[in-house]
Design an enzyme around this catalytic site. Sequence first.
Site, mmCIF file in Angstrom:
data_model
loop_
_atom_site.group_PDB
_atom_site.id
_atom_site.type_symbol
_atom_site.label_atom_id
_atom_site.label_comp_id
_atom_site.label_asym_id
_atom_site.label_seq_id
_atom_site.Cartn_x
_atom_site.Cartn_y
_atom_site.Cartn_z
ATOM 1 N N HIS A 173 5.466 39.275 -8.059
ATOM 2 C CA HIS A 173 4.180 39.118 -7.516
ATOM 3 C C HIS A 173 4.003 39.665 -6.301
ATOM 4 O O HIS A 173 2.926 39.788 -5.590
ATOM 5 C CB HIS A 173 3.655 37.728 -7.482
ATOM 6 C CG HIS A 173 3.731 37.077 -9.032
ATOM 7 N ND1 HIS A 173 2.486 36.640 -9.362
ATOM 8 C CD2 HIS A 173 4.636 36.625 -9.961
ATOM 9 C CE1 HIS A 173 2.657 36.431 -10.777
ATOM 10 N NE2 HIS A 173 4.023 36.384 -11.160
ATOM 11 N N ASP B 266 0.406 43.099 0.956
ATOM 12 C CA ASP B 266 0.162 41.924 -0.009
ATOM 13 C C ASP B 266 0.535 42.678 -1.394
ATOM 14 O O ASP B 266 -0.027 43.853 -1.834
ATOM 15 C CB ASP B 266 -1.405 41.731 0.019
ATOM 16 C CG ASP B 266 -1.655 40.070 -0.298
ATOM 17 O OD1 ASP B 266 -0.778 39.484 -1.199
ATOM 18 O OD2 ASP B 266 -2.580 39.451 0.214
#
Length: 481
Positions: free
Chosen positions: A178, A390
Site C-alpha cells: 500500500h 504517498d
Amino acid sequence: MVPDKAHQNEAKLGRLVVVSNRLPISITRAKRGEWHVEPAMGGLVTALTPVLRERKGLWIGWPGIGEEIDPAELSMAQGSGLGYQIRPVMLSDQEVDEYYFGFSNEILWPLFHDLQNFCNFNPAYWKTYQAVNRKFAEAVAQSVEEDDYIWVHDYHLTLLARELKSLGLPFKVGFFLHTPFPSPDIFMKLPWRSQLLNALLEYDLLGFQTTRDRNNFIYCAEALIRNIHHDARRQVSVITAQGRRARVGAFPISIDFREYARQASVDLVGERVADLRRAIPDNQIILGVDRLDYSKGIPEKLKAFRYALERHDDLYGQVTLVQVVVPSREDIPRYQELRDEVEGLVSEINGQFTQWGWVPIHYMYRNLDRLELLAYYRAAEIALVTPLKDGMNLVAKEYCAANRDRNGVLILSEFAGSATQLRHSALLVNPYDIEGVANAIHRAYKMEVGERRARMRRLRKSIRDRDIFWWVESFLQVAAS
Ligand code: ADP
Ligand code: F6P
C-alpha cells in the site's frame, strides 16, 4: 457490488484468505469492562468484504490491542456482522514495540517514503520482525485449506511467503504494497535489503500502487540478485531468479466512489454543510485532511499557506484553511515531535494573521465520523493534498467523490500515487516548493467556475471508472491467470 468477473475468478482461486497487520475490526472496552467489537471502516475492508462473504473467506491479523484481551473473547466478532471468519494473531507488548512500531514504522515506513534519515536501524527490530512474520505464517498454516488463495497486505508482512514455504505450504500467495516502493539509491540503505528483497520474490504476484513503484522494485531486484531475468513486455512483468518466478504489476487502489457520492448527498451531511457555511461565511474553505505523519507534509503545507497570505493580498480575510489531523502511531517519538511542530506553526500563523471575525486556520486533532468528514469534503472549495510522498492518498479521491456540486479544485502533490491518475485535472504541485504551492492556492482561489466544473467532472469520471471494486477485480484476475 462486485463485478461479475469476480465470480469467474472464484472458481479458479477458491476461498480467499486475507492477511494484514490489522484485523478489520475496532475494539473498545465498555464501561462495565466487557469488550465491544465492531467492523472497522476503510476502503480495503469495504472492497474485500463482499468477496470474503461470497467465498466464506477468512481474514487473519492482529486485533490492534496488546496482551490484555483474551483471544476467546474476540470470537464475539464472528457475530458482529462481518459475515466472514476472522482469526486473531496475538502479539506481546514487546512484539508490538519492535515489529509494529519498530521495524514496520521506524524503518520500512520512513525508508519506503524516501526519508532514510528518519530510520532507526535497530538490529533487535529485525529479529522481532522475522519472528512475528513467522508467527503470522503459523496462524495461516493452521487455518488454510487446499485451493485457498492467500492475499497478504502491506509492508508489515514482507516475509510471509518465505515463511509459509519454509513451513512446507505450497500455496500461491499474492502481496499488495500500500506504500510506495523506493528507488535503489534509497532501498540499498536497508541493512537487510537482500533478505527482504529475496523474500518478496517468494510471492507469486506482487502488486504495487503505480508503475513507478513497480519499476523501482524491479531495479532493486536487478541491483541485488544475480542472474535475474525480467520480461517487461507485458503490463504485468515476470521476474525469474534462481528458480523462482514472480509476477509484478501496478494496481492503483481506489475508493467505493458510488457509496461516497451517495453518502455525501444525504440530508444530514447537507445540514452539516450549511452549519459550516454559517460558521465560516463568505470565505473559500481550503481543506487539509491528513493522518499525523511526516510523510504527509503538514508543516510544509502550513508554510505554503502562510506564504500565500503574505504574497497575495486578495486572499487575506477571504480564505480559511480547515486542517484536520488524525492521531496516529503516538508511541513513536517522531510523531510526537511532529505534532508539536504542526501545532506551533498553526498558532504562529493564526497569531500573525487573525483579525476580528477571521481566523485563517481552523485546526482539529481527532478522528471524525464519516458524515462529518463528508460535510468538510462537500463544503470545501479547495482541497490541499500535499504529501511529500504517498502510496496513493485516498483523501484526494474521497474529496472528489463527495464534491457533489462539482466546483471544487484539487491541489495535489506530484509525489502522491494518485497523481499518476489525476495529474491532468488536478493542480499538480511539488510540496517542497513553498512558493509553487502558494501560487497554486491563489490560482485555485481565482479559478472560474467553468474551469472548476470541467476539471472536477474529469476527476470524478476517472475515479468512478476505476473504483475499489475494479482494483480488487484487477488483482484477483491476474492472480487467477
Ligand atoms: P493513509 O492510509 O496514509 O492514512 P489515505 O489518504 O490513503 O492515507 O487514507 C486515509 C483514510 O483515513 C481515508 O480513507 C480517510 O477517509 C480516513 N480519514 C481521514 N481523516 C479522518 C478523520 N479525521 N477521521 C476518520 N477517518 C479519517
Ligand atoms: O497506508 C498504509 C497504512 O498502513 C494504511 O493501510 C493505514 O490506514 C495507515 O497506514 C495507518 O496505519 P496504522 O495505524 O495501522 O499504522
